[in-house]
Design a protein around this motif. Structure first.
Motif, short mmCIF file in Angstrom:
data_model
loop_
_atom_site.label_atom_id
_atom_site.label_comp_id
_atom_site.label_asym_id
_atom_site.label_seq_id
_atom_site.Cartn_x
_atom_site.Cartn_y
_atom_site.Cartn_z
N ALA A 161 0.85 -1.19 0.00
CA ALA A 161 0.00 0.00 0.00
C ALA A 161 0.89 1.24 0.00
N VAL A 162 0.28 2.39 -0.23
CA VAL A 162 1.04 3.64 -0.30
C VAL A 162 1.67 3.94 1.06
N ALA A 163 2.99 4.01 1.07
CA ALA A 163 3.76 4.32 2.28
C ALA A 163 5.16 4.73 1.85
N THR A 164 5.90 5.31 2.75
CA THR A 164 7.24 5.81 2.43
C THR A 164 8.11 4.71 1.83
N ALA A 165 8.70 4.99 0.66
CA ALA A 165 9.65 4.10 -0.04
C ALA A 165 9.02 2.80 -0.54
N ALA A 166 7.69 2.68 -0.49
CA ALA A 166 7.03 1.45 -0.90
C ALA A 166 6.90 1.38 -2.42
N ARG A 167 7.00 0.17 -2.98
CA ARG A 167 6.76 -0.07 -4.41
C ARG A 167 5.27 -0.39 -4.56
N VAL A 168 4.51 0.56 -5.06
CA VAL A 168 3.05 0.48 -4.94
C VAL A 168 2.33 0.09 -6.21
N ALA A 169 2.95 0.21 -7.38
CA ALA A 169 2.25 -0.09 -8.63
C ALA A 169 3.27 -0.42 -9.70
N VAL A 170 2.84 -1.20 -10.68
CA VAL A 170 3.68 -1.52 -11.84
C VAL A 170 2.83 -1.33 -13.08
N PHE A 171 3.44 -0.79 -14.13
CA PHE A 171 2.74 -0.52 -15.38
C PHE A 171 3.57 -1.03 -16.55
N GLY A 172 2.91 -1.54 -17.57
CA GLY A 172 3.61 -1.93 -18.78
C GLY A 172 2.94 -3.10 -19.48
N ASP A 173 3.68 -3.71 -20.39
CA ASP A 173 3.20 -4.85 -21.17
C ASP A 173 3.68 -6.11 -20.46
N PHE A 174 2.80 -6.73 -19.67
CA PHE A 174 3.18 -7.88 -18.86
C PHE A 174 3.43 -9.12 -19.72
N ASN A 175 2.73 -9.23 -20.83
CA ASN A 175 2.94 -10.38 -21.69
C ASN A 175 4.35 -10.38 -22.28
N ALA A 176 4.87 -9.19 -22.56
CA ALA A 176 6.23 -9.08 -23.09
C ALA A 176 7.27 -9.07 -21.98
N GLY A 177 6.90 -8.60 -20.80
CA GLY A 177 7.88 -8.36 -19.75
C GLY A 177 8.12 -9.51 -18.79
N TYR A 178 7.12 -10.36 -18.56
CA TYR A 178 7.27 -11.40 -17.52
C TYR A 178 6.82 -12.74 -18.08
N ARG A 179 7.56 -13.78 -17.76
CA ARG A 179 7.21 -15.11 -18.26
C ARG A 179 7.09 -16.11 -17.11
N ILE A 180 6.05 -16.93 -17.19
CA ILE A 180 5.81 -18.01 -16.24
C ILE A 180 6.20 -19.32 -16.91
N TYR A 181 6.93 -20.15 -16.18
CA TYR A 181 7.38 -21.44 -16.71
C TYR A 181 6.69 -22.56 -15.95
N ASP A 182 5.92 -23.37 -16.65
CA ASP A 182 5.28 -24.55 -16.06
C ASP A 182 6.05 -25.79 -16.46
N ARG A 183 6.41 -26.58 -15.49
CA ARG A 183 6.99 -27.89 -15.81
C ARG A 183 5.91 -28.94 -15.60
N LEU A 184 5.56 -29.65 -16.66
CA LEU A 184 4.50 -30.64 -16.58
C LEU A 184 4.88 -31.76 -15.61
N GLY A 185 3.90 -32.30 -14.96
CA GLY A 185 4.14 -33.38 -14.02
C GLY A 185 3.70 -33.05 -12.61
N MET A 186 2.49 -32.47 -12.44
CA MET A 186 1.94 -32.23 -11.13
C MET A 186 1.73 -33.57 -10.43
N ALA A 187 2.20 -33.70 -9.19
CA ALA A 187 2.19 -34.99 -8.50
C ALA A 187 1.36 -34.90 -7.22
N VAL A 188 0.80 -36.06 -6.82
CA VAL A 188 -0.06 -36.14 -5.63
C VAL A 188 0.35 -37.32 -4.78
N LYS A 189 0.34 -37.13 -3.47
CA LYS A 189 0.52 -38.23 -2.53
C LYS A 189 -0.69 -38.24 -1.60
N VAL A 190 -1.33 -39.39 -1.46
CA VAL A 190 -2.51 -39.53 -0.61
C VAL A 190 -2.07 -39.82 0.82
#
Length: 403
Positions: free
Chosen positions: A339-368
């Motif tokens: 939230a807005v406060a001294t020296a806080a990073r409060v917002a980001v603007f831009g093209d997120f599709n070009a700027g940030y990438r998420i990497y998924d590694r297939l193989g979600m696993a479960v233990k009962v």
């Protein structure tokens, strides 16, 4: 005959086409042209047809699952022969076996166990079809998967090599009007984005396990998606990187995104956000959007063009599913941002599709965990998903930091 998963993917592409048509018109502040209107109506008909087909196919899949049998999809030409349905048969067999595994653990699988895949840690891998449905549920619960680029990989890390930008110039080489020089001096730097382990725990009462496999599968999708979605979204925003076994958050210094300093320390102004917008290069600004916490959006919702008497610059959404806007740019809320406060990073603007990438590694696993919570009448499912994230183009984003 396509599966419900494939039909949903096709419908998602139709939705993207519809969105592209409307966004193009809104960006130019005009109505749809005759050609755009015809294309929009055609896509709407396709959306309706696909929705009807999805409902019908999902009903068939539910009936097959309730009977514990794979769905025979025939040869793709509408027949009922088994010649072309081997892949779909195996998918149905895997999902039925996985439902039995979730109910009773490994000991009750018997012959069905051959349909399941086990990893090196003795965990059962979630069938690919169900994993795809869980991943598709995540954007509905979080924001970054909907606005950032997502790539599926098969390794523990991704190598990125950084080069300087290319220099060019006018003139003919043969007349010595131009000298060709090495515009990229030095050795490229080598960097890695790591895939991290994300764990979640879902518990269900033993009585609820007596319900049908269909209800159980719906519970699995909902529980797993919620257990994973909010945690990974937090990491994409403020994750501290591989040393802490987390993705690199775009709001952290490790992300390398440049900042714009606000004029004040405890309140934002219209000028702050105008400077933030124009700090992003034009090629990324045209696809720009804001991400901030709700408390910060509340502050900009009260800003006016001319002090206390001008028009509000923040505009509420007038269409379901579309975000609020400020200065014409969409706003998404992520409550892990400061939230807005001294020296806080409060917002980001831009093209997120070009700027940030998420990497998924297939193989979600479960233990009962069928013994750990037995005294409470519960069965636990420990789920592990492998996911990473990193800023790939820092220039596409800018962060507003308070003074």
């Amino acid at each position: 005959m396509p599966t419900s998963v494939e039909l949903r993917q096709e419908r998602a592409r139709v939705v993207e086409s519809l969105r592209a048509i409307t966004e193009a018109a809104e960006a130019e502040n005009r109505n749809l042209t005759a050609q755009e209107r015809e294309s929009y109506e055609r896509h709407e008909r396709e959306f309706g047809d696909l929705t009807e087909r999805i409902t019908r196919v999902e009903a068939e899949e539910r009936r097959a699952l309730e009977m514990g049998q794979p769905l025979d999809r025939g040869t793709g030409g509408g027949g009922t022969g088994g010649g072309g349905g081997g892949g779909d048969d195996r998918a149905g067999e895997r999902r039925a076996a996985f439902a039995q595994f979730l109910r009773r653990g490994r000991t009750a699988l018997a012959p069905e166990q051959r349909a399941l895949v086990e990893n090196s840690d003795g965990e059962i891998l979630v069938p690919e079809e169900l994993e795809a449905e869980i991943i598709r549920s995540l954007p509905a619960l979080t924001i970054f998967r909907a606005i950032c680029s997502v790539r599926t990989i098969g390794s523990n890390r991704v190598r990125r090599r950084s080069l300087g930008e290319v220099s060019v110039g006018w003139g003919k080489l043969e007349t010595n009007a131009q000298t060709l020089t090495d515009s990229m001096p030095g050795t490229p730097t080598e960097e890695y984005t790591y895939v991290e382990d994300l764990y979640g725990l879902a518990k269900i009462g033993e009585d609820e396990l007596d319900d049908s496999d269909v209800n159980l599968e719906a519970h699995v999708r909902d529980s797993f998606a919620r257990a994973l979605g909010e945690t990974e979204d937090t990491a994409f925003a403020i994750g501290t990187g591989h040393a802490a076994h987390q993705p690199v958050g775009m709001m952290t210094t490790a992300g390398g995104v440049a900042t714009v300093t606000a004029a004040g320390a405890t309140a934002v102004t219209v000028d702050d956000f105008i400077k933030l917008i124009y700090a992003v290069p034009a090629q990324y600004r045209r696809n720009g959007r804001f991400v901030m916490a709700s408390a910060t959006e509340l502050q900009i919702a009260l800003l006016r063009e001319d002090g206390a008497t001008g028009a509000y610059l923040w505009q509420p959404s007038v269409q379901a599913g579309r975000p609020n806007t400020f200065k014409g740019y969409a706003i998404d809320n992520q409550e892990d941002l400061a939230a807005v406060a001294t020296a806080a990073r409060v917002a980001v603007f831009g093209d997120f599709n070009a700027g940030y990438r998420i990497y998924d590694r297939l193989g979600m696993a479960v233990k009962v965990l069928d013994q750990l919570y037995a005294e409470d009448g519960m069965v636990g499912w420990k789920v592990r998903k492998r996911v990473g994230g990193d800023v790939i183009r820092p220039d596409a984003l800018r962060i507003l930091v308070m003074a």
